[in-house]
Motif scaffolding. Structure first.
Motif, PDB file in Angstrom:
ATOM      1  N   LYS A  43       0.831  -1.200   0.000  1.00  0.00           N
ATOM      2  CA  LYS A  43       0.000   0.000   0.000  1.00  0.00           C
ATOM      3  C   LYS A  43       0.868   1.254   0.000  1.00  0.00           C
ATOM      4  CE  LYS A  43      -4.014  -1.971   2.406  1.00  0.00           C
ATOM      5  NZ  LYS A  43      -4.952  -1.831   3.545  1.00  0.00           N
ATOM      6  N   HIS A  44       0.283   2.335  -0.498  1.00  0.00           N
ATOM      7  CA  HIS A  44       0.945   3.633  -0.478  1.00  0.00           C
ATOM      8  C   HIS A  44      -0.094   4.670  -0.076  1.00  0.00           C
ATOM      9  CE1 HIS A  44       3.876   6.699  -1.397  1.00  0.00           C
ATOM     10  NE2 HIS A  44       3.026   7.309  -2.195  1.00  0.00           N
ATOM     11  N   ASP A  45       0.180   5.400   0.986  1.00  0.00           N
ATOM     12  CA  ASP A  45      -0.783   6.370   1.526  1.00  0.00           C
ATOM     13  C   ASP A  45      -2.126   5.711   1.845  1.00  0.00           C
ATOM     14  OD1 ASP A  45       1.079   8.395   1.361  1.00  0.00           O
ATOM     15  OD2 ASP A  45       0.376   9.139  -0.568  1.00  0.00           O
ATOM     16  N   GLY A  46      -2.065   4.468   2.321  1.00  0.00           N
ATOM     17  CA  GLY A  46      -3.274   3.783   2.766  1.00  0.00           C
ATOM     18  C   GLY A  46      -4.034   3.008   1.710  1.00  0.00           C
ATOM     19  N   ASP A  47      -3.662   3.154   0.437  1.00  0.00           N
ATOM     20  CA  ASP A  47      -4.363   2.454  -0.646  1.00  0.00           C
ATOM     21  C   ASP A  47      -3.438   1.448  -1.323  1.00  0.00           C
ATOM     22  OD1 ASP A  47      -6.826   3.873  -0.459  1.00  0.00           O
ATOM     23  OD2 ASP A  47      -5.870   5.586  -1.452  1.00  0.00           O
ATOM     24  N   PRO A  48      -3.999   0.309  -1.781  1.00  0.00           N
ATOM     25  CA  PRO A  48      -3.174  -0.645  -2.527  1.00  0.00           C
ATOM     26  C   PRO A  48      -2.608   0.009  -3.786  1.00  0.00           C
ATOM     27  CG  PRO A  48      -5.282  -1.626  -1.907  1.00  0.00           C
ATOM     28  CD  PRO A  48      -5.388  -0.162  -1.620  1.00  0.00           C
ATOM     29  N   VAL A  49      -1.325  -0.213  -4.050  1.00  0.00           N
ATOM     30  CA  VAL A  49      -0.720   0.336  -5.266  1.00  0.00           C
ATOM     31  C   VAL A  49      -1.373  -0.299  -6.488  1.00  0.00           C
ATOM     32  CG1 VAL A  49       1.408   0.552  -6.599  1.00  0.00           C
ATOM     33  CG2 VAL A  49       1.461   0.813  -4.110  1.00  0.00           C
ATOM     34  N   SER A 209     -17.399   1.436 -21.391  1.00  0.00           N
ATOM     35  CA  SER A 209     -17.433   0.052 -21.867  1.00  0.00           C
ATOM     36  C   SER A 209     -16.279  -0.758 -21.281  1.00  0.00           C
ATOM     37  CB  SER A 209     -17.370   0.014 -23.402  1.00  0.00           C
ATOM     38  OG  SER A 209     -18.504   0.611 -23.980  1.00  0.00           O
ATOM     39  N   GLN A 210     -15.095  -0.149 -21.278  1.00  0.00           N
ATOM     40  CA  GLN A 210     -13.916  -0.855 -20.800  1.00  0.00           C
ATOM     41  C   GLN A 210     -14.008  -1.146 -19.308  1.00  0.00           C
ATOM     42  OE1 GLN A 210     -10.619   1.561 -22.106  1.00  0.00           O
ATOM     43  NE2 GLN A 210     -11.226   1.385 -24.250  1.00  0.00           N
ATOM     44  N   LYS A 211     -14.651  -0.256 -18.557  1.00  0.00           N
ATOM     45  CA  LYS A 211     -14.797  -0.480 -17.119  1.00  0.00           C
ATOM     46  C   LYS A 211     -15.649  -1.706 -16.845  1.00  0.00           C
ATOM     47  CE  LYS A 211     -15.552   2.012 -12.816  1.00  0.00           C
ATOM     48  NZ  LYS A 211     -15.903   3.295 -12.175  1.00  0.00           N
ATOM     49  N   LYS A 212     -16.532  -2.039 -17.775  1.00  0.00           N
ATOM     50  CA  LYS A 212     -17.372  -3.225 -17.638  1.00  0.00           C
ATOM     51  C   LYS A 212     -16.701  -4.468 -18.225  1.00  0.00           C
ATOM     52  CE  LYS A 212     -21.624  -0.508 -18.050  1.00  0.00           C
ATOM     53  NZ  LYS A 212     -22.820  -0.241 -18.898  1.00  0.00           N
ATOM     54  N   GLY A 213     -15.454  -4.290 -18.692  1.00  0.00           N
ATOM     55  CA  GLY A 213     -14.758  -5.411 -19.306  1.00  0.00           C
ATOM     56  C   GLY A 213     -15.223  -5.692 -20.711  1.00  0.00           C
ATOM     57  N   GLN A 214     -15.795  -4.680 -21.368  1.00  0.00           N
ATOM     58  CA  GLN A 214     -16.328  -4.852 -22.712  1.00  0.00           C
ATOM     59  C   GLN A 214     -15.538  -4.016 -23.718  1.00  0.00           C
ATOM     60  OE1 GLN A 214     -20.384  -3.582 -22.286  1.00  0.00           O
ATOM     61  NE2 GLN A 214     -20.948  -5.273 -20.927  1.00  0.00           N
ATOM     62  N   PRO A 250      -9.847  -7.621 -19.707  1.00  0.00           N
ATOM     63  CA  PRO A 250     -10.996  -8.423 -19.265  1.00  0.00           C
ATOM     64  C   PRO A 250     -11.449  -8.099 -17.845  1.00  0.00           C
ATOM     65  CG  PRO A 250      -9.002  -9.732 -19.221  1.00  0.00           C
ATOM     66  CD  PRO A 250      -8.644  -8.439 -19.884  1.00  0.00           C
ATOM     67  N   PHE A 251     -10.687  -7.295 -17.135  1.00  0.00           N
ATOM     68  CA  PHE A 251     -11.057  -6.824 -15.800  1.00  0.00           C
ATOM     69  C   PHE A 251     -10.269  -5.552 -15.534  1.00  0.00           C
ATOM     70  CE2 PHE A 251      -8.266 -10.563 -15.666  1.00  0.00           C
ATOM     71  CZ  PHE A 251      -7.076  -9.972 -15.293  1.00  0.00           C
ATOM     72  N   GLU A 252     -10.673  -4.819 -14.514  1.00  0.00           N
ATOM     73  CA  GLU A 252     -10.050  -3.514 -14.255  1.00  0.00           C
ATOM     74  C   GLU A 252      -8.809  -3.659 -13.393  1.00  0.00           C
ATOM     75  OE1 GLU A 252     -11.192   0.995 -12.724  1.00  0.00           O
ATOM     76  OE2 GLU A 252     -12.696  -0.596 -12.673  1.00  0.00           O
ATOM     77  N   ILE A 253      -7.730  -3.042 -13.839  1.00  0.00           N
ATOM     78  CA  ILE A 253      -6.480  -2.999 -13.069  1.00  0.00           C
ATOM     79  C   ILE A 253      -6.192  -1.529 -12.788  1.00  0.00           C
ATOM     80  CG2 ILE A 253      -4.041  -3.589 -13.002  1.00  0.00           C
ATOM     81  CD1 ILE A 253      -4.593  -5.685 -15.168  1.00  0.00           C
ATOM     82  N   ASP A 254      -6.275  -1.147 -11.539  1.00  0.00           N
ATOM     83  CA  ASP A 254      -6.096   0.250 -11.157  1.00  0.00           C
ATOM     84  C   ASP A 254      -4.753   0.412 -10.458  1.00  0.00           C
ATOM     85  OD1 ASP A 254      -6.620   2.902 -10.752  1.00  0.00           O
ATOM     86  OD2 ASP A 254      -7.807   2.598  -8.934  1.00  0.00           O
ATOM     87  N   ILE A 255      -3.918   1.310 -10.969  1.00  0.00           N
ATOM     88  CA  ILE A 255      -2.623   1.594 -10.357  1.00  0.00           C
ATOM     89  C   ILE A 255      -2.701   2.963  -9.705  1.00  0.00           C
ATOM     90  CG2 ILE A 255      -0.156   1.901 -10.751  1.00  0.00           C
ATOM     91  CD1 ILE A 255      -0.372   0.045 -13.146  1.00  0.00           C
ATOM     92  N   LEU A 267       8.335  -1.937 -15.560  1.00  0.00           N
ATOM     93  CA  LEU A 267       8.689  -3.328 -15.277  1.00  0.00           C
ATOM     94  C   LEU A 267       8.136  -3.775 -13.934  1.00  0.00           C
ATOM     95  CD1 LEU A 267      10.236  -5.995 -15.636  1.00  0.00           C
ATOM     96  CD2 LEU A 267      12.248  -4.840 -14.665  1.00  0.00           C
ATOM     97  N   MET A 268       8.315  -2.951 -12.895  1.00  0.00           N
ATOM     98  CA  MET A 268       7.904  -3.363 -11.553  1.00  0.00           C
ATOM     99  C   MET A 268       6.388  -3.416 -11.419  1.00  0.00           C
ATOM    100  SD  MET A 268      10.867  -3.987 -10.657  1.00  0.00           S
ATOM    101  CE  MET A 268      10.512  -4.657  -9.036  1.00  0.00           C
ATOM    102  N   PHE A 269       5.671  -2.545 -12.124  1.00  0.00           N
ATOM    103  CA  PHE A 269       4.213  -2.635 -12.138  1.00  0.00           C
ATOM    104  C   PHE A 269       3.775  -3.959 -12.777  1.00  0.00           C
ATOM    105  CE2 PHE A 269       3.764   2.238 -12.202  1.00  0.00           C
ATOM    106  CZ  PHE A 269       3.589   2.281 -10.831  1.00  0.00           C
ATOM    107  N   ALA A 270       4.406  -4.298 -13.891  1.00  0.00           N
ATOM    108  CA  ALA A 270       4.048  -5.531 -14.601  1.00  0.00           C
ATOM    109  C   ALA A 270       4.281  -6.754 -13.724  1.00  0.00           C
ATOM    110  CB  ALA A 270       4.849  -5.639 -15.901  1.00  0.00           C
ATOM    111  N   LEU A 271       5.419  -6.794 -13.029  1.00  0.00           N
ATOM    112  CA  LEU A 271       5.719  -7.931 -12.157  1.00  0.00           C
ATOM    113  C   LEU A 271       4.744  -8.002 -10.987  1.00  0.00           C
ATOM    114  CD1 LEU A 271       9.615  -7.716 -12.083  1.00  0.00           C
ATOM    115  CD2 LEU A 271       8.213  -9.377 -13.317  1.00  0.00           C
TER     116      LEU A 271
END
Length: 371
Positions: A43-49, A209-214, A250-255, A267-271
């Motif tokens: 986490k960073h500042d209380g939220d998952p990275v 649309s993308q937020k719904k995985g479409q 196919p699903f939401e990935i929030d950074i 690179l580190m985000f991908a890993l």
């Protein structure tokens, strides 16, 4: 007054004068120093990275796994664009082991405003997140679809207020476009002053649309007619946009990571994404840090400020540092004690190195060597 006392007084006054001059004299330099490092698994500042959301409506909701250890991205701290170092600060920076003094124009080119530099850094950071997601999911054999988007719109150009960043371009003059390069190929067939028609899905509807995985829906598309103008460099017909590649996941990935710029965390985000989506604990509980740009195919590219990043990582507790191959020679010249620099060329290569680290086969790692 004795001659010895007079000489000492004169020397003291001269030293004071030189110090005062050194403080007052401004020099055209800026300083780079080790910045914060953040665990992409935490986490960073209380939220998952990294927040991979299992929202209703997504196609193939992902199963997530707990990840231990560290996969830390690293940063470089730089002096502000408006700040001007004095001579004493510059000399002090040159003498320090954990800092680098560079010409001010290296960080802030004279032909760009501070706002432009910040905007470019923000755009590069956003693009690196997108590529990290694509590279991670492709490595996991999870389907990712691609489309052409408007990356940016030139102020004062034909497309201003007609096209917007994030708009999905499906066709130009009725011809489907599947790659960013295809847009220019069609537009440049015109002469400056002629009209061209873009078929686009507005950014807001595409994002919904993308937020719904479409996939962005063709039924949301609209036609926008633009009058081309002459490019300043070569006279070809242009409309004032920069096309780029967009993706549907196919699903939401929030950074979530504020106040960070540039592409070097890719690179580190991908890993981190791979670690959260696979049962294997990639680090085996070890403290691994690293850096490097990444493209949609998973290739790792070199970055700036490598010495600052290795110092920051070791100070935080890292034992291993994933180092872009292009940065290996300079990183190895001044390696912090206790830190193993692992030569890295791709996400696949990085995952192989992590397997060796967690299994204790560190003697098989390809380490960086001085050039």
């Amino acid at each position: 007054m004795p001659r010895r006392t007079a000489t000492l007084l004169a020397s003291t006054l001269l030293l004071i004068a030189l110090l005062c001059a050194g403080v007052l004299i401004k020099v055209p330099y800026a300083e780079m120093s080790p910045g914060p490092t953040v665990n992409t698994l935490g986490k960073h500042d209380g939220d998952p990275v990294l927040n991979i959301k299992d929202e209703p409506g997504h196609k193939g909701e992902p199963k997530q796994y707990r990840a231990s250890g560290h996969l830390n991205m690293t940063t470089v701290r730089v002096t502000g664009s408006e700040y001007r170092m004095n001579l004493v600060e510059a000399v002090s920076g040159w003498l320090r082991h954990d800092g680098v003094v560079v010409p001010h124009s290296t960080l802030y080119p004279d032909n760009k405003s501070a706002q432009q530099v910040d905007q470019e850094n923000a755009e590069e950071f956003s693009a690196s997140q997108e590529s990290a997601k694509v590279a991670a999911l492709k490595e996991l054999k999870i389907p990712v679809s691609s489309h052409v988007v408007v990356s940016s719109v030139l102020k004062g150009g034909p497309a201003e207020k007609k096209l917007h960043g994030g708009d999905v371009v499906t066709a130009v003059d009725g011809k489907p476009v599947g790659e960013p390069e295809s847009v220019a190929e069609v537009v440049t067939q015109h002469k400056p002053g002629q009209k061209t028609t873009f078929t686009v899905i507005p950014a807001a509807k595409a994002a919904a649309s993308q937020k719904k995985g479409q996939e962005p829906s063709p039924k949301d598309a609209k036609k926008v007619t633009l009058t081309t103008e002459k490019a300043k460099d070569d006279g070809r017909a242009v409309v004032g946009i920069q096309p780029g590649a967009g993706h549907s996941f196919p699903f939401e990935i929030d950074i979530k990571l504020a106040d960070i710029g540039g592409p070097s965390a890719g690179l580190m985000f991908a890993l981190g994404i791979v670690d959260k989506l696979t049962p294997a604990d990639l680090t085996g509980g070890k403290f691994v840090a690293g850096t490097g740009t990444i493209d949609d195919k998973g290739k790792v590219g070199e970055i700036g400020g490598i010495q600052m990043k290795t110092v920051a990582a070791r100070a935080k507790g890292a034992k291993f540092f994933l180092t872009p191959a292009g940065n290996c020679p300079s990183a190895a010249k001044d390696k912090p004690g206790g830190l193993t620099l692992v030569k890295t060329t791709s996400i696949h290569n990085a995952l192989d190195s992590l397997k060796k680290i967690r299994s204790g086969k560190t003697d098989q790692l390809t380490q960086c060597k001085p050039g």
